[in-house]
Motif scaffolding. Structure first.
Motif, PDB file in Angstrom:
ATOM      1  N   LYS A 128     -42.808  41.593  66.446  1.00 57.49           N
ATOM      2  CA  LYS A 128     -41.688  41.002  67.176  1.00 57.49           C
ATOM      3  C   LYS A 128     -40.359  41.647  66.802  1.00 57.49           C
ATOM      4  N   ARG A 129     -40.418  42.624  65.884  1.00 58.74           N
ATOM      5  CA  ARG A 129     -39.193  43.312  65.459  1.00 58.74           C
ATOM      6  C   ARG A 129     -39.379  44.833  65.538  1.00 58.74           C
ATOM      7  N   ILE A 130     -39.769  45.309  66.702  1.00 55.17           N
ATOM      8  CA  ILE A 130     -39.888  46.746  66.959  1.00 55.17           C
ATOM      9  C   ILE A 130     -38.702  47.158  67.825  1.00 55.17           C
ATOM     10  N   TYR A 131     -37.940  48.137  67.349  1.00 50.54           N
ATOM     11  CA  TYR A 131     -36.705  48.547  68.008  1.00 50.54           C
ATOM     12  C   TYR A 131     -36.843  49.976  68.540  1.00 50.54           C
ATOM     13  N   LEU A 132     -36.031  50.280  69.546  1.00 52.50           N
ATOM     14  CA  LEU A 132     -36.124  51.577  70.227  1.00 52.50           C
ATOM     15  C   LEU A 132     -34.753  52.197  70.364  1.00 52.50           C
ATOM     16  N   THR A 133     -34.657  53.498  70.053  1.00 55.65           N
ATOM     17  CA  THR A 133     -33.408  54.219  70.280  1.00 55.65           C
ATOM     18  C   THR A 133     -33.700  55.684  70.559  1.00 55.65           C
ATOM     19  N   GLY A 134     -32.779  56.337  71.247  1.00 54.28           N
ATOM     20  CA  GLY A 134     -32.939  57.762  71.549  1.00 54.28           C
ATOM     21  C   GLY A 134     -31.626  58.351  72.010  1.00 54.28           C
ATOM     22  N   ASP A 221     -23.173  61.534  67.037  1.00 59.02           N
ATOM     23  CA  ASP A 221     -22.608  61.535  65.690  1.00 59.02           C
ATOM     24  C   ASP A 221     -21.840  60.237  65.430  1.00 59.02           C
ATOM     25  N   ARG A 222     -21.081  59.793  66.410  1.00 57.61           N
ATOM     26  CA  ARG A 222     -20.321  58.554  66.258  1.00 57.61           C
ATOM     27  C   ARG A 222     -21.221  57.329  66.429  1.00 57.61           C
ATOM     28  N   ALA A 223     -22.119  57.390  67.384  1.00 62.10           N
ATOM     29  CA  ALA A 223     -22.970  56.222  67.644  1.00 62.10           C
ATOM     30  C   ALA A 223     -23.848  55.879  66.444  1.00 62.10           C
ATOM     31  N   TYR A 224     -24.499  56.881  65.874  1.00 60.74           N
ATOM     32  CA  TYR A 224     -25.449  56.615  64.799  1.00 60.74           C
ATOM     33  C   TYR A 224     -24.794  56.455  63.430  1.00 60.74           C
ATOM     34  N   LEU A 229     -24.440  48.986  64.234  1.00 57.66           N
ATOM     35  CA  LEU A 229     -25.621  49.208  65.069  1.00 57.66           C
ATOM     36  C   LEU A 229     -26.882  48.767  64.337  1.00 57.66           C
ATOM     37  N   TYR A 230     -26.972  49.077  63.068  1.00 60.53           N
ATOM     38  CA  TYR A 230     -28.195  48.773  62.316  1.00 60.53           C
ATOM     39  C   TYR A 230     -28.258  47.302  61.900  1.00 60.53           C
ATOM     40  N   THR A 231     -27.112  46.689  61.631  1.00 59.06           N
ATOM     41  CA  THR A 231     -27.124  45.246  61.375  1.00 59.06           C
ATOM     42  C   THR A 231     -27.470  44.500  62.655  1.00 59.06           C
ATOM     43  N   TRP A 232     -27.022  45.040  63.791  1.00 55.95           N
ATOM     44  CA  TRP A 232     -27.383  44.463  65.096  1.00 55.95           C
ATOM     45  C   TRP A 232     -28.884  44.559  65.334  1.00 55.95           C
ATOM     46  N   PHE A 233     -29.464  45.746  65.084  1.00 57.54           N
ATOM     47  CA  PHE A 233     -30.909  45.895  65.227  1.00 57.54           C
ATOM     48  C   PHE A 233     -31.641  44.881  64.341  1.00 57.54           C
TER      49      PHE A 233
END
Length: 240
Positions: A128-134, A221-224, A229-233
């Motif tokens: 239930k905690r699988i995240y996706l990014t690209g 570079d700015r997004a990652y 972002l990671y606390t949100w994930f």
């Protein structure tokens, strides 16, 4: 002489009809083939993974861009979460980073999904905690995976990816989405994300948009390096 020519013409016509009939029969036969894709990948484990025998962890699937496709595996560490890992950053979830083996081809998202399932089954991953990014080409693949496997991901972040508007109708409405794009992108124009975000909001999706002013294609570079972002994930979990 005329009759002989006529008979010859009729004979040729019959042969052509028979050949077409045979070809039609072959086309209607039920056929099957099996295709395979070989994927190399990196898999990161958070530091607490091996000290806890029963705890399940989230997992972030990262899909790189075209510049890393068909290259040495080391190239994956040039951008995104793998770059941050190489620099020593720690994450609270597993990170799966496969490589697209084809320099010019799109991601084989079916093969990626199979890899993801095998990694999840072999490790203590909370499904239930699988995240996706690209990013870039991988961002386009992320949109595709969100439509092909709408019940698999708890959240998705896409950085400067192509975003066909019809995809909006097939994405899980319960999945939060975060989109990043530079407004000076000359590779994948910002209008791709503008249009998709507008459509998703119109349809009532939970979507947020970071649109970088004066930034070109390299919005990653700015997004990652956006810590939130990671606390949100990490806060996201699929709702039954």
């Amino acid at each position: 002489m005329g009759n002989q020519f006529l008979r010859f013409f009729i004979l040729i016509g019959l042969l052509v009809l028979q050949a077409c009939s045979a070809q039609s029969h072959l086309v209607l036969d039920e056929l099957e083939t099996v295709t395979k894709e070989s994927l190399k990948y990196y898999l990161y484990y958070p530091k607490d993974y091996f000290s806890s025998e029963n705890e399940e962890f989230g997992l972030l699937l990262f899909l790189h861009g075209g510049g890393e496709s068909g290259q040495k595996m080391e190239y994956i560490k040039h951008n995104g979460p793998p770059k941050l890992l190489a620099e020593g950053m720690q994450f609270p979830f597993l990170i799966l980073a496969p490589q697209n083996p084809h320099a010019q081809k799109w991601w084989n998202t079916e093969a990626v999904a199979q890899l993801l399932d095998s990694v999840v089954d072999a490790n203590r991953v909370d499904k239930k905690r699988i995240y996706l990014t690209g990013l870039s080409r991988g961002g386009s693949a992320a949109w595709e995976m969100a439509t092909q496997y709408p019940d698999k991901f708890a959240a998705m972040a896409v950085v400067c990816g192509m975003a066909p508007l019809p995809y909006a109708h097939w994405i899980n409405k319960k999945m939060p989405i975060w989109v990043f794009h530079g407004d000076q992108d000359d590779k994948i124009r910002v209008e791709e994300s503008d249009g998709m975000v507008a459509r998703l909001k119109e349809m009532g999706y939970d979507v947020q948009y970071t649109r970088y002013k004066g930034v070109g294609h390299n919005a990653w570079d700015r997004a990652y390096t956006t810590d939130s972002l990671y606390t949100w994930f990490a806060k996201q979990k699929q709702i039954d």
